[in-house]
Each structure stands twice: as structure tokens, then as C-alpha cells.
Design a protein around this motif. Structure first.
Motif, PDB file in Angstrom:
ATOM      1  N   HIS A 158       0.832  -1.203   0.000  1.00  0.00           N
ATOM      2  CA  HIS A 158       0.000   0.000   0.000  1.00  0.00           C
ATOM      3  C   HIS A 158       0.869   1.256   0.000  1.00  0.00           C
ATOM      4  O   HIS A 158       0.598   2.216  -0.748  1.00  0.00           O
ATOM      5  CB  HIS A 158      -0.934   0.000   1.216  1.00  0.00           C
ATOM      6  CG  HIS A 158      -1.826   1.194   1.284  1.00  0.00           C
ATOM      7  ND1 HIS A 158      -2.904   1.376   0.449  1.00  0.00           N
ATOM      8  CD2 HIS A 158      -1.789   2.304   2.096  1.00  0.00           C
ATOM      9  CE1 HIS A 158      -3.499   2.521   0.727  1.00  0.00           C
ATOM     10  NE2 HIS A 158      -2.844   3.103   1.723  1.00  0.00           N
ATOM     11  N   LEU A 159       1.910   1.267   0.827  1.00  0.00           N
ATOM     12  CA  LEU A 159       2.821   2.406   0.833  1.00  0.00           C
ATOM     13  C   LEU A 159       3.560   2.526  -0.497  1.00  0.00           C
ATOM     14  O   LEU A 159       3.765   3.636  -1.008  1.00  0.00           O
ATOM     15  CB  LEU A 159       3.827   2.277   1.980  1.00  0.00           C
ATOM     16  CG  LEU A 159       3.309   2.556   3.388  1.00  0.00           C
ATOM     17  CD1 LEU A 159       4.385   2.271   4.423  1.00  0.00           C
ATOM     18  CD2 LEU A 159       2.815   3.999   3.513  1.00  0.00           C
ATOM     19  N   GLN A 196       2.447   1.658  -3.382  1.00  0.00           N
ATOM     20  CA  GLN A 196       1.488   2.169  -4.362  1.00  0.00           C
ATOM     21  C   GLN A 196       1.155   3.643  -4.140  1.00  0.00           C
ATOM     22  O   GLN A 196       0.785   4.336  -5.088  1.00  0.00           O
ATOM     23  CB  GLN A 196       0.218   1.326  -4.318  1.00  0.00           C
ATOM     24  CG  GLN A 196       0.416  -0.082  -4.854  1.00  0.00           C
ATOM     25  CD  GLN A 196      -0.773  -0.984  -4.607  1.00  0.00           C
ATOM     26  OE1 GLN A 196      -1.614  -0.710  -3.753  1.00  0.00           O
ATOM     27  NE2 GLN A 196      -0.852  -2.084  -5.356  1.00  0.00           N
ATOM     28  N   GLU A 197       1.288   4.128  -2.912  1.00  0.00           N
ATOM     29  CA  GLU A 197       1.071   5.554  -2.672  1.00  0.00           C
ATOM     30  C   GLU A 197       2.143   6.396  -3.346  1.00  0.00           C
ATOM     31  O   GLU A 197       1.924   7.572  -3.658  1.00  0.00           O
ATOM     32  CB  GLU A 197       1.048   5.853  -1.171  1.00  0.00           C
ATOM     33  CG  GLU A 197      -0.234   5.452  -0.481  1.00  0.00           C
ATOM     34  CD  GLU A 197      -0.392   6.134   0.870  1.00  0.00           C
ATOM     35  OE1 GLU A 197       0.046   7.286   1.007  1.00  0.00           O
ATOM     36  OE2 GLU A 197      -0.941   5.490   1.781  1.00  0.00           O
ATOM     37  N   ASN A 211       4.942   3.122  -6.972  1.00  0.00           N
ATOM     38  CA  ASN A 211       4.587   1.717  -7.172  1.00  0.00           C
ATOM     39  C   ASN A 211       5.671   0.974  -7.947  1.00  0.00           C
ATOM     40  O   ASN A 211       5.413   0.310  -8.959  1.00  0.00           O
ATOM     41  CB  ASN A 211       3.232   1.595  -7.884  1.00  0.00           C
ATOM     42  CG  ASN A 211       2.665   0.184  -7.807  1.00  0.00           C
ATOM     43  OD1 ASN A 211       3.028  -0.596  -6.928  1.00  0.00           O
ATOM     44  ND2 ASN A 211       1.784  -0.150  -8.736  1.00  0.00           N
ATOM     45  N   ARG A 265       5.080   7.173   3.026  1.00  0.00           N
ATOM     46  CA  ARG A 265       4.132   8.099   2.411  1.00  0.00           C
ATOM     47  C   ARG A 265       4.914   9.215   1.715  1.00  0.00           C
ATOM     48  O   ARG A 265       5.942   9.677   2.223  1.00  0.00           O
ATOM     49  CB  ARG A 265       3.203   8.676   3.458  1.00  0.00           C
ATOM     50  CG  ARG A 265       2.298   7.656   4.120  1.00  0.00           C
ATOM     51  CD  ARG A 265       1.336   8.342   5.058  1.00  0.00           C
ATOM     52  NE  ARG A 265       0.452   9.222   4.306  1.00  0.00           N
ATOM     53  CZ  ARG A 265      -0.848   8.982   4.096  1.00  0.00           C
ATOM     54  NH1 ARG A 265      -1.402   7.882   4.575  1.00  0.00           N
ATOM     55  NH2 ARG A 265      -1.588   9.831   3.408  1.00  0.00           N
TER      56      ARG A 265
END
Length: 334
Positions: A21-22, A24-25, A28, A89
Motif C-alpha cells: 500500500h505504501l 502504491q502511494e 509503485n 508516504r
């Protein structure tokens, strides 16, 4: 309360969704995908690695770290992996999180190294008393914009003439070159076997660094290629002269980039040509015409031959965080 939590890296599978998830933020990157990371950790890890997580149930940053002696830690990064394993992030700044991470690590370390970072993924931070950066290597890319013909005409006259001369030589010798593109997971085992045979024909076999299907390197590349191919993100370019494999590229992709992980060619079957160059000319043309990706990434150190194919070069960097501001001066890092 300590904002960082440490876990044995053997528990990475429990947190891989949060890691991705990180990833992809940000951009990616395929190189930071758990499908790339997990086999590297299993096959090349020492067992001393730690997974550091900032932010509890909603992680803000994550890193795989290993000790480097009594006073230091650094990101886990075996030689098969072009980037140090850190995701965060996009708005998070290095200087805001490295001090607390350094204080969270066992053994009272005074330096924490974040190795081989790409400024396209995380911008290079400004230096401070407790944070320093240093150049690692320059690396190259090709932007897949416009037509292949325009790209090819922008290459140097020597490269274009050399490729034409080599193709004429193949015609004279009666050899037919052929590019094959493998994208199915079930083909990867044989592809890695073929790649190992190419490497074993050259200098890497003499140094004991060649891939073999049954050694750790062979297992690693087979596993990641199978995993990425199962998602439509892996491919192997295999180049033939008649019925002889003469060159191969092992590649993975993310949403925007094709990353060339490994290249090998058959030195004994080259017939005075450069099979890898001939393969690249055809594979790059296919990528331009396919128009599905934006870039070709090399990620290795820029060599003279890279500059024949592109002038797009950037510098990867290391980040060092220090417990106290006087440590860089003691270590000569000011």
C-alpha cells in the motif's frame, strides 16, 4: 511512546499488504513490490534482519534493516536488488523520521544507512547536522515517447551503422536472428535455465557468479519472474541465431516502467556480432510500438554502451542518519 515497532523480518508476510500500500502511494516500483522483496529476503537474508514500522495499524513508513556491526544499521539490500528496502508516504521527510528510527534500533547505533535510493521515487533530502547524503551511481533510462524511428534517428551514427553492418554480416553468414518474448509463468523455469547456460559460457562462470537454476540466484529469478508473469508484469526477451540462443534479458514491469534486471549473451555463438545489442534494437522497437509503458530502466551503473542508447542519466544516492551532529565529522562525512 515509541512511534516505531520492530518485528523479525521473518514475519514480513504478515505486513506485506501494508508494505505494498505504501509502495502504491508512491511510484509503485516493481523493485519494491513484495513479490520481489520476499524471495530476496528468504534466499539472501541472514536471519538478523528487522522489519521497522512507523504508525501502527496505518503505517506511515516501513523499512527492512540489518545490523552492520556494533554501531550501525542499514537497509537490507542484497546485490540482486537495485534499491534499499524503504517505503513511506510521499509527504514524509527523511529528517522527520530517521532520528526516531535510529533511537528505536537495538544496540545503541550511532548511524543508520538508507542505501541506494532513486530520486525519482523519493527526492534527495537536503543535508543537515544529523543527516547526510552521498552519490551512489549514475543510472540510465529510455523514455518511450514518440516513435521508434525518431528515437533511432536520434542515436549516434556509429551505433546505427554498426547495427546495420552486423545485420548484413548475419545475412552473409546465412544466420537468421529472431526475437522471442516470453510472458507466461510456466515458461520461466526453462527461461532461467537458458539464461544460466548463457552466463556459464562466459566470464561469470569462471568467477562462480553465474546463475544456475538450482542455486539461490536461479531460484530467486525463477520465483520473481513466475510471480510477475502471473500478474502480466514479467517478460523475458530471448534472442536466437537460427536455433541457438544468443542473448537474453530478464525483465519485470510496474505500471510505468520495464526494468531490465539481468542480461547475458553467448560469447561463443556471437559470430563477430553483439547479440545483446541486436536484441535490444528489436526489443526496444517492440516496446515503442506496444505503447504500454513509459520508460525502460537499467538501474545498473552507467557504462559507455548505455550512452549509445540514451542520454537520460540520473544519480542514485545513499542517506545516512546520525544520532549526534558531531558523528559525521568524526567519520569524515561532513
Amino acid at each position: 511512546m515509541n512511534p516505531w515497532t520492530l518485528y523479525p523480518a521473518s514475519r514480513f508476510s504478515e505486513f506485506q499488504n501494508a508494505w505494498q500500500h505504501l509502495n502504491q502511494e508512491g511510484r509503485n516500483s516493481a523493485l519494491l513490490d513484495p513479490a520481489f522483496l520476499a524471495p530476496a529476503l528468504e534466499l539472501f537474508g541472514s536471519g538478523n534482519e528487522q522489519l521497522a514500522i512507523l504508525g501502527g495499524s496505518t503505517p506511515q513508513a516501513m523499512a527492512l534493516l540489518r545490523p552492520t556491526g556494533r554501531w550501525g544499521w542499514e537497509t537490507f539490500q542484497p546485490s540482486q536488488c537495485p534499491l534499499g528496502y524503504w517505503v513511506s508516504r510521499p509527504e514524509l521527510a527523511w529528517q522527520d523520521v530517521l532520528p526516531s528510527l535510529l533511537q528505536s534500533l537495538p544496540g545503541f547505533p550511532v548511524v543508520l544507512g538508507i542505501t541506494q535510493q532513486d530520486p525519482d521515487l523519493i527526492p534527495r533530502p537536503p543535508a543537515s547536522r544529523t543527516l547526510k547524503t552521498l552519490d551512489y551511481i549514475q543510472t540510465a533510462r529510455i523514455t518511450l515517447q514518440g516513435t521508434f524511428d525518431a528515437y533511432w534517428q536520434a542515436r549516434g551514427k556509429n551505433l546505427r551503422a554498426n547495427m546495420k553492418k552486423q545485420r548484413n554480416l548475419l545475412i552473409k553468414l546465412g544466420l537468421v536472428p529472431r526475437l522471442e518474448i516470453l510472458t507466461q509463468a510456466q515458461d520461466m523455469d526453462q527461461a532461467v535455465r537458458d539464461f544460466g547456460q548463457l552466463e556459464s559460457s562466459g566470464w561469470k562462470n569462471d568467477q562462480g557468479t553465474a546463475i544456475h537454476r538450482d542455486n539461490a540466484q536461479g531460484q530467486f529469478y525463477t520465483r520473481i519472474l513466475e510471480s510477475f508473469c502471473a500478474r502480466g508484469k514479467g517478460r523475458v526477451y530471448r534472442y536466437w541465431f537460427d536455433d541457438v540462443v544468443t542473448a537474453m534479458d530478464l525483465c519485470i514491469a510496474d505500471d510505468t516502467s520495464l526494468i531490465i534486471l539481468k542480461t547475458a549473451y553467448n560469447e561463443q555463438a556471437s559470430h563477430g556480432t553483439s547479440p545483446a545489442f541486436l536484441m535490444r534494437q528489436e526489443s526496444f522497437q517492440h516496446l515503442f510500438e506496444e505503447n504500454a509503458l513509459g520508460r525502460i530502466e537499467f538501474y545498473g551503473k552507467v557504462l559507455e554502451w548505455h550512452t549509445r542508447w540514451t542520454d537520460e542519466i540520473r544519480t542514485l544516492y545513499h542517506v545516512n542518519g546520525y544520532r549526534w551532529g558531531f558523528i559525521p565529522a568524526l567519520l569524515g562525512k561532513t
